[in-house]
Scaffold this active site. Structure first.
Site, short mmCIF file in Angstrom:
data_model
loop_
_atom_site.label_atom_id
_atom_site.label_comp_id
_atom_site.label_asym_id
_atom_site.label_seq_id
_atom_site.Cartn_x
_atom_site.Cartn_y
_atom_site.Cartn_z
N LYS A 174 -11.61 -3.34 8.36
CA LYS A 174 -10.88 -4.29 9.21
C LYS A 174 -11.49 -4.31 10.61
CE LYS A 174 -7.73 -4.72 5.92
NZ LYS A 174 -7.62 -5.87 5.04
N TRP B 108 0.83 -1.21 0.00
CA TRP B 108 0.00 0.00 0.00
C TRP B 108 0.85 1.25 0.00
CZ3 TRP B 108 -4.67 -0.41 -1.70
CH2 TRP B 108 -5.29 -1.65 -1.61
N ASP C 299 -1.83 5.94 6.65
CA ASP C 299 -2.90 5.00 6.29
C ASP C 299 -2.98 4.00 7.45
OD1 ASP C 299 -4.43 2.88 5.40
OD2 ASP C 299 -3.49 2.76 3.43
#
Lengths: 276, 276
Positions: free
Chosen positions: A111, A17, A87
């Protein structure tokens, strides 16, 4: 696009990511990879105490917990006064967060918080401005959403409703301090076993181990595949590691009960006894 | 950003969403308003049989059903060979669609299909290219999503699941032909009453009336407010017109049963008898 006033940003590359974010930023300005753990398949977090932060950097980016590789920044990088952008998709609400240390905290909720399709952004107020890069779509401007109190678009009401229920559940459980204790207890059961096992071993440097994602291997690909197959038959889902790293990965987000981890370790012990 | 190869696009302005789309396009190229019904508060659809389509237009844009104003394109504009792009958010799946007449059909699902947070795009394959405007964010590129079979991002699974259930329901009901008949029957009950009522009247030119959104007024603002209040007390929700037009609006999407419209007309008749 909202933050690149000088069109310079520094990225710490600790996984997929971070790499994608770094590549995306290159479309809009000068993005610098000031540290990386790619040399060891992202199995650690680089020393970030004295990085070559760019003098005119608009921000320093991190992906705080790396889902695929199972690493976590235990200490935030020394950004030398620059805005920290993080993030936090796979660690948000897993433990207390000192929001004052960040400029922007963002993540998908899927999540620890709610169903996929909702995004959370916590942004320092002075960073919400109209001075964004030319061509920034209206829907991607923080000021538009802040001014409209997150109702600029038709909000995904069902997803937000479920997030609200999870927030209440976390409060009832004792808040983020309790979540941290809960998650540390769960992770310890698994990491302790990995450290003593003769068959399985963790892939991440101990100091950088994530509380949420625990990758491990047997060191033998065939045995890994056998484990994933037999675990699935025994009711353990999604234990296969990401295709880029192989092996296994146990994701033990807030919602996973201690019993889930205990049962997994029990199964791993049985598998070890049968396959050594 | 995906379609503006020549950086020229023509817009037909029939309401708020067309206006917003037109303004957004001005950021990226030359956007031309080639027709508008702003002169009469968007209460009609302009004649689109012979518009001054730009010779180098990349596409012609319409908002096919205008939620706030209650108008609908009964005939698609003559685009003189240019690609037609239609926002169908508030009419999608209300009747059969000849997809071959469009280049891009897009919309939020939250009217006829599922919960807010999912978007549907039907795009002609030759329009899915890598040749997009410089600076187009990866997440906004059609090719990225097409190549990844709509799994580039973590998909909002709950919303998609509900859409699937609605698709099945529509099939069980007899498909889009049956939906059209169902919706025409519902709308006729309401429009027939509006046409004969001495108190209420529809605000839209008859030829352009939407099957989904039916705005109406008494011609007296105080009476409008009284109607909305008493209707709410009687269990009719969301009858207040959009703040930009005032009056009332009945939204009778696929999910609204005929009984709902019948009960509303019954209530309107009673209100008329009491207030004339």
């Amino acid at each position: 696009m909202n933050l690149m006033k000088n069109k310079v940003a520094d990225y710490i590359i600790t996984g997929q990511w971070a790499k994608k974010a770094y590549q995306e930023a290159q479309m809009y300005g000068k993005a610098n990879a000031i540290a990386s753990s790619a040399d060891k398949t992202f199995s650690y977090i680089p020393d970030c105490s004295d990085l070559p932060i760019s003098e005119d950097a608009d921000y320093v980016y991190i992906c705080e917990n790396n889902t695929i590789y199972g690493t976590k920044f235990k200490e935030l990088p020394n950004t030398k006064g620059k805005t920290l952008v993080a993030d936090v998709s796979s660690c948000f609400l897993s433990e207390p967060v000192d929001v004052t240390k960040y400029g922007v905290i963002y993540g998908g909720v899927q999540k620890n918080i709610g169903p996929a399709g909702v995004v959370i952004v916590i942004i320092r107020e002075d960073l919400i401005t109209e001075d964004v890069l030319e061509g920034t779509p209206t829907m991607l401007r923080y000021k538009i959403h802040a001014d409209a109190k997150s109702l600029y678009n038709t909000p995904p009401a069902y997803g937000i409703y479920i997030c609200g229920k999870v927030f209440k559940w976390i409060k009832e459980m004792g808040g983020l301090e309790a979540m941290k204790a809960h998650n540390e207890k769960k992770a310890k059961i698994l990491y302790d076993f990995l450290d003593e096992s003769k068959l399985f071993k963790g892939t991440v440097e101990k100091k950088d181990r994530s509380l949420m994602n625990v990758p491990f291997v047997t060191g033998n690909e065939e045995l890994d595949a056998k484990f994933v197959k037999e675990a699935k038959e025994a009711g353990f889902e999604n234990l296969k590691g990401h295709r880029s790293v192989g092996g296994m990965r146990a994701s033990i987000y807030n919602a996973m009960p201690i019993e889930g981890v205990e049962k997994l370790v029990e199964f791993m012990k049985k598998f070890e006894a049968e396959n050594m």
